[in-house]
Structure formats: C-alpha cells, structure tokens
Design a protein around this motif. Sequence first.
Motif, PDB file in Angstrom:
ATOM      1  N   LEU A 187      -6.230  19.050   2.863  1.00  0.00           N
ATOM      2  CA  LEU A 187      -7.540  18.914   2.908  1.00  0.00           C
ATOM      3  C   LEU A 187      -8.193  20.109   2.680  1.00  0.00           C
ATOM      4  O   LEU A 187      -9.415  20.349   1.944  1.00  0.00           O
ATOM      5  CB  LEU A 187      -7.892  18.159   4.267  1.00  0.00           C
ATOM      6  CG  LEU A 187      -9.371  17.768   4.461  1.00  0.00           C
ATOM      7  CD1 LEU A 187      -9.582  16.520   3.532  1.00  0.00           C
ATOM      8  CD2 LEU A 187      -9.611  17.803   5.776  1.00  0.00           C
ATOM      9  N   ALA A 188      -7.701  21.166   3.051  1.00  0.00           N
ATOM     10  CA  ALA A 188      -8.383  22.648   3.335  1.00  0.00           C
ATOM     11  C   ALA A 188      -8.228  23.032   1.474  1.00  0.00           C
ATOM     12  O   ALA A 188      -9.329  23.429   1.149  1.00  0.00           O
ATOM     13  CB  ALA A 188      -7.522  23.519   4.004  1.00  0.00           C
ATOM     14  N   LEU A 189      -7.163  22.542   0.776  1.00  0.00           N
ATOM     15  CA  LEU A 189      -7.060  23.036  -0.524  1.00  0.00           C
ATOM     16  C   LEU A 189      -8.009  22.362  -1.293  1.00  0.00           C
ATOM     17  O   LEU A 189      -8.719  22.829  -2.145  1.00  0.00           O
ATOM     18  CB  LEU A 189      -5.583  22.557  -1.035  1.00  0.00           C
ATOM     19  CG  LEU A 189      -4.422  23.520  -0.910  1.00  0.00           C
ATOM     20  CD1 LEU A 189      -3.283  23.166  -1.239  1.00  0.00           C
ATOM     21  CD2 LEU A 189      -5.089  24.931  -1.742  1.00  0.00           C
ATOM     22  N   ALA A 190      -8.027  20.825  -1.036  1.00  0.00           N
ATOM     23  CA  ALA A 190      -9.042  20.190  -1.676  1.00  0.00           C
ATOM     24  C   ALA A 190     -10.519  20.824  -1.519  1.00  0.00           C
ATOM     25  O   ALA A 190     -11.580  20.819  -2.363  1.00  0.00           O
ATOM     26  CB  ALA A 190      -9.128  18.817  -1.424  1.00  0.00           C
ATOM     27  N   ALA A 191     -10.731  20.930  -0.102  1.00  0.00           N
ATOM     28  CA  ALA A 191     -12.419  21.638   0.118  1.00  0.00           C
ATOM     29  C   ALA A 191     -12.372  22.952  -0.786  1.00  0.00           C
ATOM     30  O   ALA A 191     -13.386  23.161  -1.303  1.00  0.00           O
ATOM     31  CB  ALA A 191     -12.151  21.858   1.288  1.00  0.00           C
ATOM     32  N   SER A 192     -11.291  23.588  -0.749  1.00  0.00           N
ATOM     33  CA  SER A 192     -11.715  25.165  -1.623  1.00  0.00           C
ATOM     34  C   SER A 192     -11.849  24.770  -2.847  1.00  0.00           C
ATOM     35  O   SER A 192     -12.890  25.402  -3.478  1.00  0.00           O
ATOM     36  CB  SER A 192     -10.444  25.992  -1.294  1.00  0.00           C
ATOM     37  OG  SER A 192      -9.734  25.671  -0.239  1.00  0.00           O
TER      38      SER A 192
END
Lengths: 185, 233
Positions: free
Chosen positions: B80-85
């Motif tokens: 999720l963090a990757l997608a958000a970045s």
Amino acid sequence: MFWRKQNKEASVSSDMANKQQRYEALVLALHADIFRYAYWLVKDKAVAEDITQETFLRAWKSLDTLQDEKAAKSWLITILRRENARRFERKQFDLVDIDDVAIIDEQLSSEVEIEHRELRAIMNALSDEYKEPLMLQIIFGYSGDEIAEQLNLNKNTVMTRLFRARNQVKEALEKANEHRGRQNG
Amino acid sequence: MDELEFRRAVLADPNDKELAKATGDDLKKQAFVKEIKQLDKKITEASNIPVPDGLAHRLLLRQTMAVHTQKRQRSHFIQLALAASVAFILGISVTQWQFKEAASLSEYGIAHVLHEGDYALGASEDISLSQVNAKLARFGGEMTANTGQIYYANFCDFDNIKSLHLVMQGDNGKVSVFIVPHMQGYAIDSAVKGKWNSEAYDLSKASLVIVSDVPSDVAKMRDRLSKNIQFSA
C-alpha cells in the motif's frame, strides 16, 4: 544491493527463530501455573483458558523486553491480573457458583478426592484479597516480599492476609469435618 | 515471639525458615507447624487442578497464527505504501507539468482566445465607458477616456481567477484584453502561437494581457490602455 538485503533478512529471521524458541520455553514452563492461577481468579475453566491465551499473546508481543525467568513469571502474572480486571470492565460475566458444579469429574469418590473437592469449594469461597496472595504463595512459591511486590501491597498486609486465608480454610475444614463426623456418628 | 504471634507466623507461611528457631523443642509448637504444613500440602494438592489437554499447543498455535497475520498485514502495508508513493509522485509531476504548460499569462491569454472561438470576438455591442468602469471597479481600476469601441466586456474565468475580458477596437481589428488580478507563479511575458500574438504587462494592481492577430495592435493597445486606465491606491 541484493546481498545486503538478503543478509539482513537472514538475521531478522534468525532473531525471529530465537524469539520463537524463547516463547516456546516460556509457554511450556509456565502455562500450567498461569492457567491454574487464572482459574483460581475467575473460577471458570473456559474463561481461565481465554485469559491465559490473552496473557501469553500479550507476552509474545513484548517478549523482547524480558530478562529472566523470574521476571517473566511476575510479568505474566501482572498481565494476567490486568486482563482479568479488564474483563470486569468490559462486562460482568455470569459466574457459576463453585458449590453447584463439580469441578473435577475425573476419578471421583475416593476419600482424597472428596476432601479435595471440599477444600476447593472452601478455597473458592475465600474473598479475592485473601485468595490472591495465598495462590501466589501456593502455586508460584512466592515469598511474602515477592507477593507484596507483585500485588503492590505492604508486606505486613500480605502476611496478615496469608494468615487469615489459612486460618479461614483451616476453620472451615474443621467445621466440615465436625459436621461429617456428626452425620457419620 | 509469643504464642499468638507464633501461630500467626506459621499460618502466614508454614515453610518460613525463621520458624525453626521459634519452634525450638516445644512439642506443642512442633505439632502445630506439622499440622499446618499438612494443611498446606492439601491446599497445594487441591489447587493443582488439571490443565486442559493441549493448552500449551493451543497457546503456541495462536501465537504462530498471530505472527502470520502480522506478517501478512506488514507486507500489505508495504504494498500500500508503495502504491501510495507512486500515486503521490505521479500527482506531483502531473501538476508540475500542467503548471508549466500554463505558467505564462500571455500563453494562457492565447489559449483562452483559441478556446473561446467567436464567442467574445464575434460580439458587436457598443459598451459604454461607465459599464466598463462598473466592472473594472472590482479590480480597483478606472478607464478615464474612451479608447474606441468596446464590443464585449464580461467577467471570465482566467485559470480559475475571475478576470475581466474586453474586446476592443484596435487599429487593424478586434483586440482581446484581459485584466487579471496579480497571480503568483505566472510569467509576465509575450507569446506567439499561430497567428496570435500576446503580451502581458504588470500594472499597479492587476496584470494586463493583450491578444491580437496583428502584432502592432498589441503594442498600440498597450500604450493606449496604460495611459487611460488608472488604479486607485
């Protein structure tokens, strides 16, 4: 780049394995005593098992902060007591009265078993403030000082409560024997 | 230690090593200690209730499951963090890019005229000076003398900023004029796109954007307006 990452993961998983080992040792060494203590606090096997589960799960989460086995024991007891208190905050369970239920059904009817059942009922009838220090002494072999520390009480208070606890058990037992003796005679 | 104290001490902890001294040779005391030790033995036996079968295994299982879920949650979190970045970077760069595209007032003026087509340029009203001034007042400006026919005077949306859009008579044709409040991040410059020429100027309280298809009309309109538009302090 890649080898660094792999190395790090390897050390993480070995830490993890180490933690797992410590946890297993902790469970094997103390689960029975913790369960028994929980049982004497809540008077119900199912609830006691629930609380024991919660206690050990919490223990796992902060296992890293733990130093030695003695600390582990007192720490588990603290978690257990907190869990028990929380349970009462959440809701008041319908507790079965111990006198109405045969706690241990296995190999009944021997003289010793009858005596144990009687004694258990007496012990359960003790008020919590007497029962708790007595069980810490009996189950965990705690000294007066250790009980005082665990329960956050003054040592004299603890010794008085221990004396009253045993005294009450002793008197109740004598009364029961007298009663039985009269019935039998 | 008197009799009562002794009994209290024994009942409090029959296994206390200190008791041996206090008991001494006193047979009665020895018998009492023995009695209470026996009671303790019984209490210990009675308290020793059987532990449910497999409790230890259930405890270990539950912990293993908890760790497993935790791990999964953690990897979900990383995804999720990757997608958000990625989304964040994308958002930033798109905005930057758009910003750059329209970061010039003169370019925006041309774009506005192109987009509008004949809507304003086709208007052929004769708007009085007082009507124009009523609208200019919003920007604190006033047109002091008539500068030729004004075909169109309306508020318009100049990149989300409310501005005044005028279509005026130039020497060789209609000239579009925008009076835009000062906007940060916009270059005051000139631009040419196709047949359109555009220049932007800073006046004291607003910017002026002039768009015309005849280059000389832009400069002349600018001279005319800078003489005839005044901004109150």
